[in-house]
Design a protein around this motif. Structure first.
Motif, PDB file in Angstrom:
ATOM      1  N   ARG A  93      -3.139  -7.953   6.827  1.00  0.00           N
ATOM      2  CA  ARG A  93      -4.389  -7.488   6.211  1.00  0.00           C
ATOM      3  C   ARG A  93      -4.522  -7.992   4.775  1.00  0.00           C
ATOM      4  O   ARG A  93      -5.606  -7.982   4.210  1.00  0.00           O
ATOM      5  CB  ARG A  93      -4.440  -5.961   6.232  1.00  0.00           C
ATOM      6  CG  ARG A  93      -4.385  -5.356   7.637  1.00  0.00           C
ATOM      7  CD  ARG A  93      -5.679  -5.519   8.388  1.00  0.00           C
ATOM      8  NE  ARG A  93      -5.559  -5.115   9.782  1.00  0.00           N
ATOM      9  CZ  ARG A  93      -5.567  -3.857  10.226  1.00  0.00           C
ATOM     10  NH1 ARG A  93      -5.688  -2.852   9.364  1.00  0.00           N
ATOM     11  NH2 ARG A  93      -5.453  -3.587  11.514  1.00  0.00           N
ATOM     12  N   VAL A  94      -3.391  -8.387   4.184  1.00  0.00           N
ATOM     13  CA  VAL A  94      -3.361  -8.906   2.816  1.00  0.00           C
ATOM     14  C   VAL A  94      -2.782 -10.317   2.863  1.00  0.00           C
ATOM     15  O   VAL A  94      -1.845 -10.584   3.624  1.00  0.00           O
ATOM     16  CB  VAL A  94      -2.485  -8.022   1.900  1.00  0.00           C
ATOM     17  CG1 VAL A  94      -2.446  -8.584   0.485  1.00  0.00           C
ATOM     18  CG2 VAL A  94      -2.995  -6.584   1.892  1.00  0.00           C
ATOM     19  N   HIS A 102       2.185  -4.181  -7.136  1.00  0.00           N
ATOM     20  CA  HIS A 102       3.011  -3.359  -6.262  1.00  0.00           C
ATOM     21  C   HIS A 102       3.525  -4.141  -5.046  1.00  0.00           C
ATOM     22  O   HIS A 102       4.263  -3.600  -4.229  1.00  0.00           O
ATOM     23  CB  HIS A 102       2.224  -2.139  -5.798  1.00  0.00           C
ATOM     24  CG  HIS A 102       1.570  -1.396  -6.919  1.00  0.00           C
ATOM     25  ND1 HIS A 102       2.279  -0.920  -8.004  1.00  0.00           N
ATOM     26  CD2 HIS A 102       0.261  -1.075  -7.148  1.00  0.00           C
ATOM     27  CE1 HIS A 102       1.440  -0.329  -8.848  1.00  0.00           C
ATOM     28  NE2 HIS A 102       0.222  -0.413  -8.356  1.00  0.00           N
ATOM     29  N   GLY A 103       3.137  -5.415  -4.957  1.00  0.00           N
ATOM     30  CA  GLY A 103       3.573  -6.253  -3.848  1.00  0.00           C
ATOM     31  C   GLY A 103       4.679  -7.221  -4.208  1.00  0.00           C
ATOM     32  O   GLY A 103       5.036  -8.081  -3.404  1.00  0.00           O
ATOM     33  N   THR A 158      -1.392  -7.653  -5.811  1.00  0.00           N
ATOM     34  CA  THR A 158      -1.189  -6.489  -6.663  1.00  0.00           C
ATOM     35  C   THR A 158       0.247  -6.454  -7.161  1.00  0.00           C
ATOM     36  O   THR A 158       1.174  -6.909  -6.477  1.00  0.00           O
ATOM     37  CB  THR A 158      -1.495  -5.190  -5.894  1.00  0.00           C
ATOM     38  OG1 THR A 158      -1.040  -4.058  -6.669  1.00  0.00           O
ATOM     39  CG2 THR A 158      -0.791  -5.154  -4.559  1.00  0.00           C
ATOM     40  N   THR A 163       0.812  -1.218   0.000  1.00  0.00           N
ATOM     41  CA  THR A 163       0.000   0.000   0.000  1.00  0.00           C
ATOM     42  C   THR A 163       0.846   1.269   0.000  1.00  0.00           C
ATOM     43  O   THR A 163       0.300   2.365  -0.113  1.00  0.00           O
ATOM     44  CB  THR A 163      -0.949   0.038   1.222  1.00  0.00           C
ATOM     45  OG1 THR A 163      -0.167   0.012   2.431  1.00  0.00           O
ATOM     46  CG2 THR A 163      -1.898  -1.142   1.206  1.00  0.00           C
ATOM     47  N   PRO A 179       7.671   2.923   4.103  1.00  0.00           N
ATOM     48  CA  PRO A 179       6.472   2.518   4.831  1.00  0.00           C
ATOM     49  C   PRO A 179       6.544   2.946   6.285  1.00  0.00           C
ATOM     50  O   PRO A 179       7.621   2.983   6.891  1.00  0.00           O
ATOM     51  CB  PRO A 179       6.483   0.995   4.717  1.00  0.00           C
ATOM     52  CG  PRO A 179       7.925   0.638   4.552  1.00  0.00           C
ATOM     53  CD  PRO A 179       8.541   1.774   3.792  1.00  0.00           C
ATOM     54  N   GLU A 210       1.342   1.161   7.109  1.00  0.00           N
ATOM     55  CA  GLU A 210       1.551   0.360   5.902  1.00  0.00           C
ATOM     56  C   GLU A 210       2.022  -1.048   6.244  1.00  0.00           C
ATOM     57  O   GLU A 210       1.696  -2.007   5.538  1.00  0.00           O
ATOM     58  CB  GLU A 210       2.568   1.042   4.980  1.00  0.00           C
ATOM     59  CG  GLU A 210       2.057   2.277   4.266  1.00  0.00           C
ATOM     60  CD  GLU A 210       2.068   3.528   5.142  1.00  0.00           C
ATOM     61  OE1 GLU A 210       1.431   4.516   4.757  1.00  0.00           O
ATOM     62  OE2 GLU A 210       2.705   3.497   6.226  1.00  0.00           O
ATOM     63  N   PRO A 212       2.574   4.168  -1.608  1.00  0.00           N
ATOM     64  CA  PRO A 212       2.262   4.719  -2.937  1.00  0.00           C
ATOM     65  C   PRO A 212       3.295   4.325  -3.993  1.00  0.00           C
ATOM     66  O   PRO A 212       4.478   4.653  -3.853  1.00  0.00           O
ATOM     67  CB  PRO A 212       2.266   6.225  -2.697  1.00  0.00           C
ATOM     68  CG  PRO A 212       1.913   6.383  -1.256  1.00  0.00           C
ATOM     69  CD  PRO A 212       2.537   5.209  -0.563  1.00  0.00           C
ATOM     70  N   ALA A 232      -0.998  -2.941   7.337  1.00  0.00           N
ATOM     71  CA  ALA A 232      -1.851  -3.207   6.175  1.00  0.00           C
ATOM     72  C   ALA A 232      -1.212  -4.168   5.185  1.00  0.00           C
ATOM     73  O   ALA A 232      -1.787  -4.450   4.136  1.00  0.00           O
ATOM     74  CB  ALA A 232      -2.175  -1.889   5.465  1.00  0.00           C
ATOM     75  N   GLY A 233      -0.036  -4.692   5.525  1.00  0.00           N
ATOM     76  CA  GLY A 233       0.744  -5.453   4.575  1.00  0.00           C
ATOM     77  C   GLY A 233       0.494  -6.944   4.549  1.00  0.00           C
ATOM     78  O   GLY A 233      -0.458  -7.466   5.151  1.00  0.00           O
TER      79      GLY A 233
END
Length: 355
Positions: free
Chosen positions: A122-123, A136-137, A134, A100, A110, A114, A102, A117-118
């Motif tokens: 959360r993911v 971006h991961g 995503t 997450t 981070p 973040e 940007p 939320a990582g």
């Protein structure tokens, strides 16, 4: 993609209770425009994984129900969404814990939000055969490493890199002195990276067996912190003119900062990278940082730019990350958690995931 297995956290009551192995079946039909489907080949554990599994929403924060744990992993891209750029099926990738952050700013670091939320909280994370994530991961992994080796870089590798090289103009270089603490993933990665650039490393441990391994990896001096109570002063005495080390990579926080302040030279850097010590270690004499002016710097993972620089460094210097002697299979994840909890490991505990 064939069906596989994945571990999920049904709660945060500890890995014995909350970790459950279930079936997993992800198909290309589930791909969103920004998504990447990855066949995971290896994962590795962090202390963070233990804390998330047993914190009950406390220190670590809450989880997404039934989230797949684990942030560190390596694998191969199977399919990509219509908007994905820079990645193609067949690419070897490693995970980025904080997707997450940007993506428009490669230098963005981070924060705690973040990290929470990582991946693995959360993911969905890496303790599975397959991962839908995503773009971006993930980033492309080092060409010189196997998936098992590359899976060690996500968290501890990037954190160690940021600590040593994250301040422009103050990067660790040949001839510098670095103090690392213990034999966990961040400390061993920092030792390997520092040695690779020609720095002098002083390491601490409580085990004679581990002391020998630290020396084999290039530590110039090793201090037994159980036998030497003032190990910070002892480390300082090893440096030229007893001026102190240029950098301390501090993994324990409250319980080690006093010694870190004793070891660092004037205008040196202490990087706070973990909280493995006790939270109730008493008042920290921060006035010591005034009597010995230095930078005390918090380090939490790193940016995507730093991550890509780490990959290039590993390739150029032919660095091969050190792993624990015991490698686990995907079905043995609970045993891997137990080994970490009992602190029987050396460096990174790795999970080899069969295709």
């Amino acid at each position: 993609m064939t069906a596989g297995k994945k571990w999920i956290l049904t709660g945060q009551e500890g890995y014995d209770t909350s970790l459950q192995l279930v079936d997993s079946d992800i198909s290309t039909d589930q791909l969103g425009p920004d998504d990447v489907l990855v066949q995971l080949q290896a994962a590795s554990l962090n202390y963070r994984d233990l804390v998330i599994a047993k914190s009950d929403g406390g220190v670590a924060g809450s989880i997404t129900p039934n989230v797949v744990p684990g942030s560190d992993g390596a694998g191969m891209v199977v399919a990509v969404g219509s908007s994905v750029t820079g990645l193609s099926p067949g690419d070897r990738v490693i995970t980025y814990l904080a997707p997450t952050v940007p993506p428009s700013d490669e230098t963005a670091l981070p924060g705690a939000a973040e990290i929470v939320a990582g991946l693995g909280q959360r993911v969905d994370g890496t303790l599975a055969n397959q991962m839908l994530i995503t773009q971006h991961g993930v980033i492309k992994g080092p060409s010189n490493l196997t998936p098992v080796q590359a899976a060690t870089l996500t968290c501890s590798g990037l954190t160690a890199w940021n600590a040593l090289f994250g301040v422009s103009g103050r990067e660790i270089k040949k001839g510098d002195w670095v103090l690392v603490q213990g034999t966990g993933g961040v400390s061993i990665a920092a030792l390997q990276f520092a040695v690779a650039v020609g720095a002098n490393v002083i390491a601490t441990t409580s085990s004679e067996e581990k002391a020998e391994r630290l020396k084999e990896l290039g530590a110039r001096h090793v201090i037994n912190y159980k036998e030497t109570e003032d190990w910070g002063e002892a480390a300082k005495k090893y440096t030229p003119g007893e001026k102190g080390v240029d950098m301390v990579v501090d993994v324990a926080g409250n319980s080690s900062l006093v010694q870190s302040l004793a070891a660092v030279r004037t205008d040196g850097i202490i990087c706070l990278v973990g909280l493995l010590g006790k939270f109730d270690a008493g008042t920290i004499p921060m006035m010591s940082a005034l009597w010995r002016p230095c930078i005390v710097r918090g380090v939490l993972l790193g940016s995507r730019k730093q991550y890509r620089n780490l990959v290039r460094f590993v390739e150029e210097k032919a660095v091969v990350p050190v792993m624990d002697d015991v490698v686990f299979g995907l079905e043995d994840v609970k045993e891997a958690y137990k080994r970490m909890e009992e602190q029987k490991h050396f460096s990174k505990i790795v999970i080899k995931i069969e295709e």
